[in-house]
Scaffold this motif. Structure first.
Motif: not given
Length: 124
Positions: A115-123, A82-89
């Motif tokens: 799978g169980q899921g992994t959290l991505v938080t973009v500030s 994932m590149s150019s991540l945005k808060p809406e991601d």
């Protein structure tokens, strides 16, 4: 097949991150592999998929051009770069597998294993 997603975390807008989905039990090349995400208060959505042949990919409009799905048959792992991540991601990201015959088709629904899921938080 059992799937375990990892690689999530807290990043800033514009950063890059790579998620991994390690599979056990069967090879990832036996399945259509997909990545989905679910943001708070929203339904889970398909964002990327890879055919069993490995020659076809499919992306949602929201991530096209920024995210790349790939697999390593030796490590039996699927990745989401994932590149150019945005808060809406910001979301919980899930990898999934759909059993099918060898083909170049990528489906967006009816995945069998998750799978169980992994959290991505973009500030911002």
């Amino acid at each position: 097949v059992q799937l375990q997603a990892s690689g999530g975390g807290l990043v800033q807008a514009g950063d890059s991150l790579r998620l991994s989905c390690a599979a056990s039990g069967r090879t990832v090349s036996s399945y259509i592999m997909g990545w989905f995400r679910q943001a708070p208060g929203q339904e889970r959505e398909f964002i990327a998929g890879l055919s069993t042949s490995g020659g076809s990919t499919r992306y949602s409009d929201s991530v096209k051009g920024r995210f790349t799905i790939s697999r390593d048959n030796v490590k039996n792992t699927v990745y989401l770069q994932m590149s150019s991540l945005k808060p809406e991601d910001t979301a919980v990201y899930y990898c999934a597998a759909r059993g099918t015959s060898y083909s170049s088709t990528v489906y967006t629904v009816n995945y069998d294993y998750w799978g169980q899921g992994t959290l991505v938080t973009v500030s911002s």
